[in-house]
Design a protein around this motif. Structure first.
Motif, PDB file in Angstrom:
ATOM      1  N   TRP A 274       0.814  -1.210   0.000  1.00 31.61           N
ATOM      2  CA  TRP A 274       0.000   0.000   0.000  1.00 31.61           C
ATOM      3  C   TRP A 274       0.852   1.268   0.000  1.00 31.61           C
TER       4      TRP A 274
ATOM      5  N   GLY B 273      -0.901  -1.733  -6.082  1.00 30.16           N
ATOM      6  CA  GLY B 273      -1.168  -1.038  -4.842  1.00 30.16           C
ATOM      7  C   GLY B 273      -2.478  -1.529  -4.256  1.00 30.16           C
ATOM      8  N   ALA B 274      -2.421  -2.172  -3.098  1.00 29.98           N
ATOM      9  CA  ALA B 274      -3.622  -2.690  -2.440  1.00 29.98           C
ATOM     10  C   ALA B 274      -3.305  -2.975  -0.986  1.00 29.98           C
ATOM     11  N   ASP B 275      -4.354  -3.119  -0.187  1.00 30.26           N
ATOM     12  CA  ASP B 275      -4.233  -3.398   1.238  1.00 30.26           C
ATOM     13  C   ASP B 275      -4.422  -4.897   1.447  1.00 30.26           C
TER      14      ASP B 275
END
Length: 268
Positions: free
Chosen positions: A106, A128-130
């Motif tokens: 992230w 891009g990620a959680d």
């Protein structure tokens, strides 16, 4: 401070980032003064942190090699940080050029830098990620393009789950991710623990409370519990240098004082 050309325009340069600080631990260059200043405070509390980071990276390489030997050729690295030398794609694709790797983080610097250096590698992606939102990760178009959910996949949580507090139920998180994976897939975890070097580690952990990613320490038993009903590969959940070391006869007493544990679990 002057913004580097590779830094995203909306990046906050006044607050340390876990990914950039770890990059500095490993000797990388994609970090800022605020990250280096924070790291120096950590070093004052725990001077051996750079060596701990290198040992952790060595475990990552051993785990990837072990899983590649079992025929696993798909890897998803959650909370991957900045893909510096010796990361998953280099190890996996050296053994099998067809191996596919997705890095997930992230931190915008980790994502931007990773996308830039891997732009010419069509079997690797950086998104891009959680990691706490598995559907956002595994339903991402780049992940779906590279990772076949019907085949075994290795999902890596390298030095990241201690940034997921108990209130966010990391055991359930891992269970949700494991339920999406084909039989023969694996979960790889490395995690800081207060079972060794507790005083120094406690001081270092307190510093992380000032960042966007405070640390939750867990015991060896608590780390083992994160694997749920997965089948642990030998030697089970052990201190980081003790998991299938390349040169077991060369391990010194410090290996048994390592303040963290690792393991690899297989999805039935």
């Amino acid at each position: 401070m002057e913004r580097p050309s590779w830094a995203p325009a909306d990046l906050d340069l006044d607050r340390p980032s876990v990914a950039r600080v770890y990059d500095y631990y490993l000797g990388g260059s994609h970090n800022f003064a605020v990250d280096r200043e924070f790291a120096q405070q950590v070093f004052q509390a725990m001077p051996n942190v750079p060596q701990l980071a290198r040992d952790n990276r060595a475990f990552l390489r051993r785990a990837v090699r072990a899983l590649s030997a079992l025929g696993v050729d798909q890897f998803v690295d959650l909370g991957s940080g900045i893909p510096t030398v010796g990361n998953v794609h280099e190890v996996a694709q050296e053994l099998d050029p067809k191996a596919r790797v997705v890095y997930v983080d992230w931190d915008p610097v980790a994502v931007a830098h990773g996308q830039a250096i891997l732009a010419d590698n069509d079997r690797t992606a950086v998104i891009g990620a959680d990691l706490r939102e598995p559907s956002t990760v595994f339903d991402h178009e780049r992940v779906k393009a590279l990772i076949d959910p019907a085949r075994p996949t290795a999902v890596l949580f390298i030095a990241v789950l201690h940034f997921v507090p108990d209130g966010q139920r990391p055991i359930e998180l891992i269970g949700r991710i494991a339920s999406r994976l084909a039989p023969g897939s694996h979960i790889v975890i490395s995690h800081a623990s207060p079972d060794r070097q507790s005083a120094q580690l406690g001081q270092a952990a307190n510093l992380y409370q000032k960042t966007a990613s405070p640390v939750t320490m867990r015991s060896q038993a608590e780390i083992a519990a994160l694997f749920g009903d997965l089948d642990l590969l030998d030697p089970g959940v052990v201190q980081t240098p003790l998991w299938r070391p390349d040169a077991p006869d060369e391990l010194g007493p410090e290996a048994y004082e390592y303040p963290g544990f690792v393991g690899v679990g297989r999805v039935r």
